[in-house]
Design a protein around this motif. Structure first.
Motif, short mmCIF file in Angstrom:
data_model
loop_
_atom_site.label_atom_id
_atom_site.label_comp_id
_atom_site.label_asym_id
_atom_site.label_seq_id
_atom_site.Cartn_x
_atom_site.Cartn_y
_atom_site.Cartn_z
N GLU A 289 82.58 -1.57 67.68
CA GLU A 289 83.92 -1.41 67.13
C GLU A 289 83.88 -0.97 65.67
O GLU A 289 84.66 -0.12 65.24
CB GLU A 289 84.69 -2.73 67.26
N ARG A 290 82.94 -1.54 64.91
CA ARG A 290 82.84 -1.20 63.49
C ARG A 290 82.43 0.26 63.31
O ARG A 290 82.99 0.98 62.47
CB ARG A 290 81.84 -2.14 62.81
N LEU A 291 81.47 0.71 64.10
CA LEU A 291 81.02 2.09 63.97
C LEU A 291 82.07 3.07 64.50
O LEU A 291 82.22 4.18 63.96
CB LEU A 291 79.69 2.28 64.71
N GLU A 292 82.79 2.70 65.55
CA GLU A 292 83.88 3.56 66.04
C GLU A 292 84.95 3.74 64.97
O GLU A 292 85.43 4.85 64.73
CB GLU A 292 84.51 2.96 67.30
N ALA A 293 85.33 2.63 64.32
CA ALA A 293 86.34 2.70 63.27
C ALA A 293 85.85 3.56 62.10
O ALA A 293 86.62 4.34 61.52
CB ALA A 293 86.70 1.30 62.78
N THR A 294 84.58 3.44 61.77
CA THR A 294 84.01 4.23 60.67
C THR A 294 84.01 5.71 61.01
O THR A 294 84.39 6.55 60.18
CB THR A 294 82.58 3.76 60.37
N LEU A 295 83.60 6.04 62.22
CA LEU A 295 83.54 7.45 62.62
C LEU A 295 84.94 8.07 62.64
O LEU A 295 85.14 9.20 62.18
CB LEU A 295 82.89 7.56 64.00
N LEU A 296 85.93 7.34 63.14
CA LEU A 296 87.29 7.87 63.17
C LEU A 296 87.84 8.03 61.75
O LEU A 296 88.50 9.04 61.45
CB LEU A 296 88.20 6.95 63.99
N PRO B 201 84.63 8.55 50.43
CA PRO B 201 85.66 7.86 49.62
C PRO B 201 86.96 7.63 50.40
O PRO B 201 87.54 6.54 50.34
CB PRO B 201 85.88 8.80 48.44
N GLU B 202 87.40 8.65 51.14
CA GLU B 202 88.65 8.53 51.90
C GLU B 202 88.50 7.51 53.03
O GLU B 202 89.40 6.70 53.28
CB GLU B 202 89.06 9.89 52.46
N ALA B 203 87.35 7.55 53.73
CA ALA B 203 87.11 6.60 54.81
C ALA B 203 87.01 5.18 54.27
O ALA B 203 87.51 4.23 54.88
CB ALA B 203 85.84 6.97 55.56
N ALA B 204 86.39 5.02 53.12
CA ALA B 204 86.25 3.69 52.52
C ALA B 204 87.62 3.13 52.15
O ALA B 204 87.89 1.93 52.35
CB ALA B 204 85.35 3.77 51.29
N GLU C 277 86.28 16.25 70.55
CA GLU C 277 86.46 15.33 71.67
C GLU C 277 86.24 13.88 71.26
O GLU C 277 86.93 12.97 71.74
CB GLU C 277 85.53 15.72 72.83
N LEU C 278 85.28 13.66 70.37
CA LEU C 278 85.05 12.30 69.88
C LEU C 278 86.28 11.79 69.12
O LEU C 278 86.71 10.64 69.31
CB LEU C 278 83.83 12.27 68.97
N GLU C 279 86.85 12.62 68.27
CA GLU C 279 88.05 12.20 67.54
C GLU C 279 89.21 11.94 68.49
O GLU C 279 89.97 10.98 68.33
CB GLU C 279 88.45 13.26 66.51
N LEU C 280 89.35 12.80 69.51
CA LEU C 280 90.40 12.62 70.50
C LEU C 280 90.25 11.27 71.21
O LEU C 280 91.21 10.52 71.38
CB LEU C 280 90.33 13.77 71.52
N ILE C 281 89.02 10.96 71.62
CA ILE C 281 88.76 9.71 72.33
C ILE C 281 89.02 8.51 71.43
O ILE C 281 89.67 7.53 71.83
CB ILE C 281 87.30 9.69 72.83
N LEU C 282 88.53 8.57 70.19
CA LEU C 282 88.69 7.44 69.28
C LEU C 282 90.15 7.20 68.92
O LEU C 282 90.60 6.05 68.81
CB LEU C 282 87.86 7.67 68.01
N TRP D 39 86.12 8.62 59.14
CA TRP D 39 85.39 9.77 58.59
C TRP D 39 86.03 11.08 59.06
O TRP D 39 86.26 11.98 58.26
CB TRP D 39 83.93 9.70 59.00
N PHE D 40 86.34 11.16 60.34
CA PHE D 40 87.00 12.36 60.87
C PHE D 40 88.36 12.58 60.21
O PHE D 40 88.71 13.71 59.85
CB PHE D 40 87.19 12.25 62.38
N GLU D 41 89.12 11.52 60.07
CA GLU D 41 90.49 11.64 59.56
C GLU D 41 90.52 11.88 58.05
O GLU D 41 91.38 12.60 57.54
CB GLU D 41 91.30 10.38 59.89
N GLY D 42 89.57 11.26 57.33
CA GLY D 42 89.58 11.38 55.87
C GLY D 42 88.77 12.53 55.32
O GLY D 42 89.10 13.08 54.27
#
Length: 354
Positions: free
Chosen positions: A250-257, A266-269, A302-307, A259-262
């Protein structure tokens, strides 16, 4: 007898009723009472709420008003049924528009003319959270069409003016409702269907209650359209996280999403309320797990779509669980107040100063 007196008073002081009865002076008390009840029931069932009273005598169910020269109404002959009541015609029009498989008894323009509802070029479907408020909102809007869709009373509202959205927000202020997107008449079921779906995902915020619009949630509704497909895609693309604990995954999924969105550490943090260095450490873990896949644009998409879908589905489950809890609490409250135990009833009386 009292019934005779009432009948005489009605005949003398109600010209419309006398006109319906004509010269049938020998009608007996039972027949008169039955006819009166039938007329009243027909009037109550056929008159639209808020429709103006024309003052014409309403003569139905075998009691016919006299016609000039003894002729039948235009377009009918003796023994034929009278015209369909307006509310039934409007219901038939709503059904024809809301169900693409429905075959209307006549063409839509003719049906709309008979229902007194001019066909607009585009419409919106509206679903109220409280079904009993549907007629209230319909009366405030004035030009809406009401009917049943998916087991709930709904509205169809013309949407051919530029300020259509603002025009809907005012009468529905303080009410929870879902307003479908603007569609041509042939796509009416789509607007109603997505309004239903959005309402099911929208919690009641109490004092902040207001209508929600499908057009503000297009992407979310699209991502939530097929949960089994999303789960299948997740099982395929998130396989590298399979050996981790649920918390680590869950922690890594949230981080990856994030990262994609930000677009960067810095933005992801900031999004996750952690230090940027923590994001960089987790991203190195993700790069080891996924390898070069994270640099493939199609796989990244596809990863961003899934997350995003998984996050929305988790939020939707929380909303639905809360709504079910509230409904259950209301049922328990009604049961408690309807049949209080003797001791409870005494306690309630004491609290209220009795």
């Amino acid at each position: 007898m009292l019934a005779d007196e009432v009948a005489q008073q009605l005949l003398q002081k109600t010209p419309g009723l006398s006109a319906c009865l004509g010269d049938e002076a020998d009608i007996d008390e039972r027949s008169l009472r039955h006819s009166l009840e039938t007329v009243l029931l027909d009037v109550l069932s056929s008159r639209q709420p808020g429709a103006p009273d024309t003052g014409e005598p309403v003569c139905q169910s075998g009691l016919e008003a006299p016609h000039q020269d003894g002729l039948q109404p235009s377009g009918t002959t003796a023994g034929e049924e009278q015209a369909t009541p307006p509310d039934q015609t409007r219901q038939a029009l709503f059904h024809a528009l809301a169900d693409a498989r429905a075959t209307p008894p006549q063409s839509l323009p003719d049906l709309a003319e008979a229902a007194g509802w001019p066909l607009p070029p585009v419409v919106r479907g509206v679903v109220m959270a409280t079904p009993g408020e549907t007629q209230q909102v319909a009366a405030l809007l004035g030009d809406s069409l009401t009917g049943m869709f998916a087991g709930r009373p709904c509205l169809l509202v013309p949407s051919h003016v530029e300020d259509a959205r603002a025009r809907l927000e005012l009468p529905m202020g303080g009410r929870l409702a879902a307003v479908g997107h603007e569609v041509p008449l042939k796509d009416t079921p789509s607007s109603l269907r997505w309004a239903h779906r959005l309402l099911a995902l929208t919690p009641d915020r109490g004092v902040e209650t207001r209508p929600v619009f499908v057009e503000d949630h297009f992407s979310s509704l699209l991502l939530l359209q097929d949960e089994p497909l999303t789960q299948a895609l997740a099982a395929h693309w998130l396989r590298p996280l399979g050996d981790l604990t649920s918390r680590q995954s869950e922690r890594l999924e949230a981080t990856l999403l994030a990262w994609f969105e930000g677009g960067g550490a810095p933005e992801a943090a900031k999004s996750l309320s952690v230090h940027p260095q923590t994001i960089r450490y987790r991203m190195r873990q993700l790069e080891k797990l996924f390898g070069p896949q994270l640099r493939d644009p199609r796989i990244r998409f596809e990863l961003e779509l899934i997350l995003r879908s998984r996050r929305l589905m988790a939020q939707a489950r929380i909303v639905q669980a809360r709504m079910a809890y509230v409904r259950q609490g209301r049922r328990r409250s009604r049961a408690f107040t309807a049949n209080p135990a003797p001791d409870t009833a005494e306690a309630i009386a004491r609290v209220n100063g009795l």
